[in-house]
Design a protein around this motif. Structure first.
Motif, PDB file in Angstrom:
ATOM      1  N   HIS A   1       0.923  -1.401   0.248  1.00 23.20           N
ATOM      2  CA  HIS A   1      -0.139  -0.329   0.065  1.00 23.20           C
ATOM      3  C   HIS A   1       0.524   1.336  -0.021  1.00 23.20           C
ATOM      4  N   MET A   2       1.898   1.113   0.473  1.00 25.00           N
ATOM      5  CA  MET A   2       3.079   2.795   0.487  1.00 25.00           C
ATOM      6  C   MET A   2       3.718   2.263  -0.547  1.00 25.00           C
ATOM      7  N   ASN A   3       4.098   1.294  -1.260  1.00 22.57           N
ATOM      8  CA  ASN A   3       4.457   1.440  -2.098  1.00 22.57           C
ATOM      9  C   ASN A   3       3.549   2.496  -3.583  1.00 22.57           C
ATOM     10  N   ALA A   4       2.544   1.865  -3.296  1.00 17.59           N
ATOM     11  CA  ALA A   4       1.179   2.163  -4.467  1.00 17.59           C
ATOM     12  C   ALA A   4       1.064   4.109  -4.114  1.00 17.59           C
ATOM     13  N   ALA A   5       1.186   4.506  -2.371  1.00 21.63           N
ATOM     14  CA  ALA A   5       0.985   5.564  -2.573  1.00 21.63           C
ATOM     15  C   ALA A   5       2.572   6.628  -2.545  1.00 21.63           C
ATOM     16  N   LEU A   6       3.206   5.916  -2.376  1.00 25.22           N
ATOM     17  CA  LEU A   6       4.109   6.535  -3.308  1.00 25.22           C
ATOM     18  C   LEU A   6       4.659   6.869  -4.394  1.00 25.22           C
ATOM     19  N   LYS A   7       3.961   5.813  -5.559  1.00 25.53           N
ATOM     20  CA  LYS A   7       3.837   6.041  -7.087  1.00 25.53           C
ATOM     21  C   LYS A   7       3.116   7.095  -7.375  1.00 25.53           C
ATOM     22  N   VAL A   8       1.606   7.303  -6.714  1.00 32.46           N
ATOM     23  CA  VAL A   8       0.945   8.527  -6.787  1.00 32.46           C
ATOM     24  C   VAL A   8       1.672   9.946  -6.527  1.00 32.46           C
ATOM     25  N   VAL A   9       3.048  10.164  -5.842  1.00 32.74           N
ATOM     26  CA  VAL A   9       3.789  10.521  -5.427  1.00 32.74           C
ATOM     27  C   VAL A   9       4.557  11.288  -6.971  1.00 32.74           C
ATOM     28  N   LYS A  10       5.081  10.038  -7.082  1.00 35.79           N
ATOM     29  CA  LYS A  10       6.058  10.614  -8.478  1.00 35.79           C
ATOM     30  C   LYS A  10       4.983  10.533  -9.670  1.00 35.79           C
ATOM     31  N   TYR A  11       3.365  10.824  -9.438  1.00 31.34           N
ATOM     32  CA  TYR A  11       3.167  10.718 -10.758  1.00 31.34           C
ATOM     33  C   TYR A  11       2.812  12.466 -10.371  1.00 31.34           C
ATOM     34  N   LEU A  12       2.472  12.757  -9.504  1.00 30.25           N
ATOM     35  CA  LEU A  12       2.443  13.582  -9.149  1.00 30.25           C
ATOM     36  C   LEU A  12       3.779  15.359  -9.582  1.00 30.25           C
TER      37      LEU A  12
END
Length: 219
Positions: free
Chosen positions: A133-144
């Motif tokens: 879940h944390m890895n997926a959340a960090l991917k959103v940050v990378k997208y931002l």
């Protein structure tokens, strides 16, 4: 706010009798939302807030992601649903870091409808987040990071027509088999409302999921 300048001034004068107030003019920054005006209309973004999220996550030098979440991602709190063991995907020792990050992403959806689906998915695991879940959340940050200043435009041009779009998938949630629906509402060329939400009932077919989404958004 209002379109009657005399009434607005009268109200400010009345408030000034009891409270010391200062008219700062048209807003430029309010609660993390940057407001810019042009001949096209009013632009709302949260660029400064996005940069703070990226910095706090330690991803200032990372490579931006193209999409906020992997297609057909099956995040779940149950180990056997994704074919892993608890050692492969352990619970986070400090869930507050995940909760704080997702909480900021939820606030960011005020001007970023493009991350609504990803944030809706991540917000389901606030109580017991795992490493996946944390890895997926960090991917959103990378997208931002790819476009931190992206926002919405409230256009000056308006044909006085309201348009609504909605869609729904079929049994996407691996834990409850419920469908996820999303909608957006536009007034003229301006996007006014948007949301992504898991349904409260289980649809027995993809057609039924579509009809339920359309009916709920109509109400």
């Amino acid at each position: 706010m209002g379109n009657d300048n005399s009434a607005v001034k009268k109200l400010k004068d009345h408030l000034h009798l009891s409270f010391h107030i200062k008219d700062l003019g048209p807003p430029k920054y309010f609660l993390g939302i940057e407001i810019a005006r042009s001949d096209l209309g009013i632009s709302l973004s949260q660029r400064k807030f996005v940069m703070e999220i990226i910095s706090e996550a330690g991803l200032s030098s990372c490579k931006p992601a193209i999409i906020p979440i992997e297609q057909n991602a099956k995040l779940t709190s149950i180990d056997y649903d994704i074919g892993t063991s608890s050692s492969d995907d352990p619970l986070l020792k400090d869930p507050t870091s995940y909760q704080r990050l997702v909480g900021k992403l939820i606030y960011l959806t005020m001007t970023r409808p493009d991350i609504c689906y990803a944030v809706q998915t991540l917000s389901q695991f606030m109580h017991s987040p795992k490493q996946s879940h944390m890895n997926a959340a960090l991917k959103v940050v990378k997208y931002l990071k790819r476009c931190p200043g992206l926002g919405i435009l409230l256009s000056k041009r308006c044909n006085m027509e309201m348009t609504a779009y909605c869609d729904a998938d079929y049994a996407t949630c691996p834990m409850s088999r419920r469908s996820i629906t999303g909608f957006c509402i536009k007034f003229g060329e301006s996007l006014l409302s948007w949301k992504t939400k898991k349904k409260s009932t289980v649809s027995l077919s993809s057609a039924k999921a579509e009809y339920q989404s359309m009916e709920k958004n109509r109400l």
